[in-house]
Design a protein around this motif. Structure first.
Motif, PDB file in Angstrom:
ATOM      1  N   THR A 173       0.833  -1.199   0.000  1.00 29.80           N
ATOM      2  CA  THR A 173       0.000   0.000   0.000  1.00 29.80           C
ATOM      3  C   THR A 173       0.867   1.248   0.000  1.00 29.80           C
ATOM      4  O   THR A 173       0.605   2.204  -0.719  1.00 29.80           O
ATOM      5  N   LYS A 174       1.927   1.227   0.786  1.00 31.30           N
ATOM      6  CA  LYS A 174       2.786   2.402   0.967  1.00 31.30           C
ATOM      7  C   LYS A 174       3.900   2.518  -0.081  1.00 31.30           C
ATOM      8  O   LYS A 174       4.188   3.598  -0.571  1.00 31.30           O
ATOM      9  N   MET A 175       4.537   1.420  -0.411  1.00 31.37           N
ATOM     10  CA  MET A 175       5.736   1.466  -1.243  1.00 31.37           C
ATOM     11  C   MET A 175       5.488   1.893  -2.700  1.00 31.37           C
ATOM     12  O   MET A 175       6.303   2.626  -3.251  1.00 31.37           O
ATOM     13  N   PRO A 176       4.393   1.449  -3.342  1.00 35.36           N
ATOM     14  CA  PRO A 176       4.199   1.851  -4.741  1.00 35.36           C
ATOM     15  C   PRO A 176       4.067   3.361  -4.941  1.00 35.36           C
ATOM     16  O   PRO A 176       4.249   3.857  -6.048  1.00 35.36           O
ATOM     17  N   GLN A 177       3.781   4.090  -3.884  1.00 36.49           N
ATOM     18  CA  GLN A 177       3.659   5.545  -3.975  1.00 36.49           C
ATOM     19  C   GLN A 177       5.023   6.218  -4.021  1.00 36.49           C
ATOM     20  O   GLN A 177       5.115   7.417  -4.289  1.00 36.49           O
TER      21      GLN A 177
END
Length: 128
Positions: free
Chosen positions: A64-68
């Motif tokens: 959820t956090k890393m692809p951003q």
């Protein structure tokens, strides 16, 4: 300093598989500067960051956090480099491409061709 950073990353590596510790890392946003450190010129720091992020990848918030964050380009540079830890970059990339945004980023960065060249030109057994 570099030594303090290496020590901090060492602590995160040690506890990186612990769910409560992972919760804290994500809630404090520690994963964000780790991605920036993937472009650091110090090899020991890059290696430590890769291990930390791989350990954090077991947490539900990871995808959820890393692809951003801008992590695909630095990982591709690591994979293309002649370093003993590029396999860690491949391992982390394998986790990240489970997310649609990371797959799109990989395609935009022409990463698929890079990976295919790496697999076919170099020793394919290194990736298995």
């Amino acid at each position: 300093t570099g030594a303090a950073l290496v020590e901090m990353l060492s602590i995160i590596k040690r506890f990186g598989s612990n769910k409560q510790w992972q919760d804290k890392v994500f809630s404090l946003g520690i994963h964000k500067p780790m991605v920036l450190l993937l472009s650091c010129p110090r090899l020991l720091i890059i290696q430590s960051v890769l291990i930390c992020l791989i350990k954090l990848s077991t947490h539900p918030l990871f995808l959820t956090k890393m692809p951003q964050l801008p992590c695909i380009d630095p990982l591709l540079k690591i994979i293309q480099g002649n370093t003993p830890y590029r396999i860690l970059g491949v391992d982390l990339l394998a986790v990240l491409v489970r997310h649609k945004q990371c797959r799109a980023d990989l395609k935009i960065s022409q990463g698929i061709g890079t990976l295919l060249r790496f697999i076919t030109v170099e020793a394919p057994y290194e990736l298995l």
